[in-house]
Enzyme design. Structure first.
Site, PDB file in Angstrom:
ATOM      1  N   GLN A  73      -8.756  13.785   0.526  1.00 30.88           N
ATOM      2  CA  GLN A  73      -7.934  14.685  -0.276  1.00 30.88           C
ATOM      3  C   GLN A  73      -8.286  16.133   0.023  1.00 30.88           C
ATOM      4  O   GLN A  73      -9.398  16.441   0.467  1.00 30.88           O
ATOM      5  CB  GLN A  73      -8.153  14.414  -1.763  1.00 30.88           C
ATOM      6  CG  GLN A  73      -7.765  13.013  -2.188  1.00 30.88           C
ATOM      7  CD  GLN A  73      -7.676  12.895  -3.703  1.00 30.88           C
ATOM      8  OE1 GLN A  73      -7.093  13.745  -4.370  1.00 30.88           O
ATOM      9  NE2 GLN A  73      -8.260  11.849  -4.238  1.00 30.88           N
ATOM     10  N   ASN A 109     -13.154  10.226  -1.206  1.00 34.24           N
ATOM     11  CA  ASN A 109     -13.732   9.241  -2.124  1.00 34.24           C
ATOM     12  C   ASN A 109     -13.550   7.912  -1.451  1.00 34.24           C
ATOM     13  O   ASN A 109     -12.410   7.516  -1.200  1.00 34.24           O
ATOM     14  CB  ASN A 109     -12.914   9.177  -3.419  1.00 34.24           C
ATOM     15  CG  ASN A 109     -13.392  10.162  -4.435  1.00 34.24           C
ATOM     16  OD1 ASN A 109     -14.538  10.583  -4.408  1.00 34.24           O
ATOM     17  ND2 ASN A 109     -12.514  10.526  -5.328  1.00 34.24           N
ATOM     18  N   CYS A 134       0.430   3.255   3.488  1.00 39.10           N
ATOM     19  CA  CYS A 134       0.811   2.719   4.799  1.00 39.10           C
ATOM     20  C   CYS A 134       2.153   3.312   5.264  1.00 39.10           C
ATOM     21  O   CYS A 134       2.997   3.680   4.438  1.00 39.10           O
ATOM     22  CB  CYS A 134       0.916   1.189   4.725  1.00 39.10           C
ATOM     23  SG  CYS A 134      -0.639   0.330   5.062  1.00 39.10           S
ATOM     24  N   SER A 192      -8.761   4.815  -5.289  1.00 40.04           N
ATOM     25  CA  SER A 192      -7.706   3.944  -5.806  1.00 40.04           C
ATOM     26  C   SER A 192      -7.107   3.043  -4.737  1.00 40.04           C
ATOM     27  O   SER A 192      -6.298   2.178  -5.046  1.00 40.04           O
ATOM     28  CB  SER A 192      -6.614   4.814  -6.424  1.00 40.04           C
ATOM     29  OG  SER A 192      -6.069   5.668  -5.437  1.00 40.04           O
ATOM     30  N   HIS A 244      -6.940   2.056   1.872  1.00 42.34           N
ATOM     31  CA  HIS A 244      -6.392   2.673   3.091  1.00 42.34           C
ATOM     32  C   HIS A 244      -7.158   3.988   3.328  1.00 42.34           C
ATOM     33  O   HIS A 244      -7.124   4.885   2.491  1.00 42.34           O
ATOM     34  CB  HIS A 244      -4.896   2.953   2.902  1.00 42.34           C
ATOM     35  CG  HIS A 244      -4.213   3.324   4.177  1.00 42.34           C
ATOM     36  ND1 HIS A 244      -3.122   2.641   4.666  1.00 42.34           N
ATOM     37  CD2 HIS A 244      -4.475   4.295   5.094  1.00 42.34           C
ATOM     38  CE1 HIS A 244      -2.742   3.192   5.804  1.00 42.34           C
ATOM     39  NE2 HIS A 244      -3.556   4.189   6.082  1.00 42.34           N
ATOM     40  N   HIS A 272      -4.400   0.390   7.943  1.00 44.48           N
ATOM     41  CA  HIS A 272      -4.864   0.162   6.583  1.00 44.48           C
ATOM     42  C   HIS A 272      -6.315  -0.322   6.563  1.00 44.48           C
ATOM     43  O   HIS A 272      -7.026  -0.151   5.580  1.00 44.48           O
ATOM     44  CB  HIS A 272      -3.948  -0.896   5.936  1.00 44.48           C
ATOM     45  CG  HIS A 272      -4.221  -1.171   4.502  1.00 44.48           C
ATOM     46  ND1 HIS A 272      -3.731  -0.378   3.485  1.00 44.48           N
ATOM     47  CD2 HIS A 272      -4.944  -2.155   3.901  1.00 44.48           C
ATOM     48  CE1 HIS A 272      -4.133  -0.875   2.321  1.00 44.48           C
ATOM     49  NE2 HIS A 272      -4.868  -1.942   2.545  1.00 44.48           N
ATOM     50  N   HIS A 315      -8.430   7.426   3.622  1.00 44.29           N
ATOM     51  CA  HIS A 315      -7.758   8.705   3.352  1.00 44.29           C
ATOM     52  C   HIS A 315      -8.732   9.676   2.706  1.00 44.29           C
ATOM     53  O   HIS A 315      -9.794   9.282   2.235  1.00 44.29           O
ATOM     54  CB  HIS A 315      -6.559   8.489   2.422  1.00 44.29           C
ATOM     55  CG  HIS A 315      -6.950   8.065   1.037  1.00 44.29           C
ATOM     56  ND1 HIS A 315      -7.314   6.773   0.732  1.00 44.29           N
ATOM     57  CD2 HIS A 315      -7.063   8.760  -0.121  1.00 44.29           C
ATOM     58  CE1 HIS A 315      -7.618   6.684  -0.564  1.00 44.29           C
ATOM     59  NE2 HIS A 315      -7.477   7.884  -1.096  1.00 44.29           N
ATOM     60  N   CYS A 344       0.844  -1.213   0.000  1.00 40.95           N
ATOM     61  CA  CYS A 344       0.000   0.000   0.000  1.00 40.95           C
ATOM     62  C   CYS A 344       0.869   1.248   0.000  1.00 40.95           C
ATOM     63  O   CYS A 344       1.726   1.421   0.864  1.00 40.95           O
ATOM     64  CB  CYS A 344      -0.904  -0.011   1.229  1.00 40.95           C
ATOM     65  SG  CYS A 344      -1.706   1.570   1.535  1.00 40.95           S
TER      66      CYS A 344
END
Ligand code: H2U
Ligand code: ZN
Length: 347
Positions: A166, A151, A51, A159, A162, A111, A164, A48
């Site tokens: 933006q 997203n 990570c 994509s 994990h 993760h 996250h 990943c």
């Protein structure tokens, strides 16, 4: 009014209409069936790029981070220096340079743990990071707007599982924010009060579209929802942006996000895909009358973990349309447990 009959509802934030056709929810489905994301994720994935300690594109290595972790997107859609002025060769061919910054915010080193599975303090750390990014990027002289978004799920084009989000900061105010800011300013002008303060009070009084609430925030399915289980998250106090929240409100925001996303995941017992994001005040210091901080959650799933709502055909060419009423969606979300079906680190 009979809510089972086809009707239109008005969205005062975007000034769009949505067509509601409750009877269509009964139609058979022979179309696309989504793949289920039920694989069990490891706490750390050596492959990943998010990570701790792992290498990203371009060879940079992530630090051994222990809380949130922010980095400049290696494939940034916006760059800090403006390109040269460009001119269209015709008044209908309008073009201008754009500046900005794109960052990725990892929620935690884990993760495998989404927001509802993290402890409250870890979600608070995410909010503190988003707030810091708003202040830092917003204070740049050439930045007018900071868009924070997440997203989640391959279905939404994410994509990497994990957890996250933006941050994209831009020299101009993006379309959606600009429309909502204009509508809020016009409402204030016309009524002498804030659109989302008034709307929040009306919904709390009605109750039928509320999903969950705490002392400072309410999560509700908006009257004009387009996506089946769309949610609007509203602070009770008239705060314009994340940096305006006081510590108790930040904790309350972390609490409501954990509880809402636990309900989402519990709905079909999968990590529930969505795109979410905050609408804040522009950071250009010009003032933004009537702007009330809020978050939109737009999840695509409709009636099960495998059947999604497509925004095609009539939606692309005419107007959005939905099959289940916002009241039905709110009732289903309200009936779910806030204890995550997979458990987590913070139960
Ligand atoms: P989403 O999965 O939410 O689309 O975003 C992940 C972002 O991570 C994506 O914008 C960036 C992509 O550009 N990225 C990096 O910055 N470095 C990498 O090594 C891979 C992906
Ligand atoms: Zn990872």
């Amino acid at each position: 009014m009979n809510l089972d009959a086809p009707h239109r509802r008005f969205n005062p934030l975007t000034r769009d209409w949505v067509l509601v056709s409750p009877h269509r929810a009964r139609r058979p489905w022979l179309g696309q069936v989504e793949k289920l994301a039920r694989e069990v994720l490891p706490a750390y994935d050596p492959a990943c790029y998010l990570c701790p300690g792992n290498e990203r594109a371009g060879g940079v290595r992530n630090p051994a981070y222990a809380s949130t972790f922010v980095f400049d997107n290696d494939f940034a859609a916006l760059l800090p220096d403006p390109g040269p002025e460009v001119e269209g060769s015709h008044p209908l061919l309008t073009i201008e340079p754009e500046v900005g910054a794109c960052r990725v915010v990892c929620f935690s080193p884990r993760h495998d743990l989404g927001l509802p599975q993290l402890p409250l303090a870890a979600v608070e750390a995410v909010i503190t990071t988003w707030t810091g990014q708003t202040v830092e990027l917003g204070s740049r002289a050439n930045i007018r707007y900071v868009q924070i978004f997440e997203n989640k799920g391959a279905m939404m084009g994410c994509s990497n599982p994990h957890p996250h989000s933006q941050v994209w900061a831009t020299g101009q105010i993006p379309n959606e924010a600009a429309r909502e800011l204009a509508a809020q300013a016009a409402y204030l002008d016309e009524h002498g009060s804030c659109l989302l303060c008034d709307y929040g009070s009306a919904e709390r009084q009605d109750g039928s579209r509320i999903v969950c609430a705490n002392q400072h925030f309410t999560a509700l399915v908006p009257f004009w929802a387009v996506w089946p289980f769309e949610v609007l998250l509203l602070p009770h106090r008239h705060a314009a942006s994340l940096p305006d929240l006081d510590p108790a409100e930040r904790t309350a925001l972390a609490d409501i996000i954990r509880r809402l996303t636990a309900r989402y995941d519990n709905l079909f017992e999968i990590p529930f895909p969505y795109s979410m994001g905050f609408h804040q005040a522009p950071t250009d210091g010009r003032g933004c009358p009537g702007q009330h901080l809020h978050a939109h959650f737009y999840p695509p799933l409709l009636r099960s973990a495998t059947v999604r709502k497509f925004m095609v055909g009539y939606e692309m060419l005419a107007m959005p349309q939905r099959d289940i009423t916002p009241e039905t969606a709110a009732e289903r979300l309200r009936g779910l447990s806030e204890v995550h079906f997979l458990g987590g680190d913070g139960q």
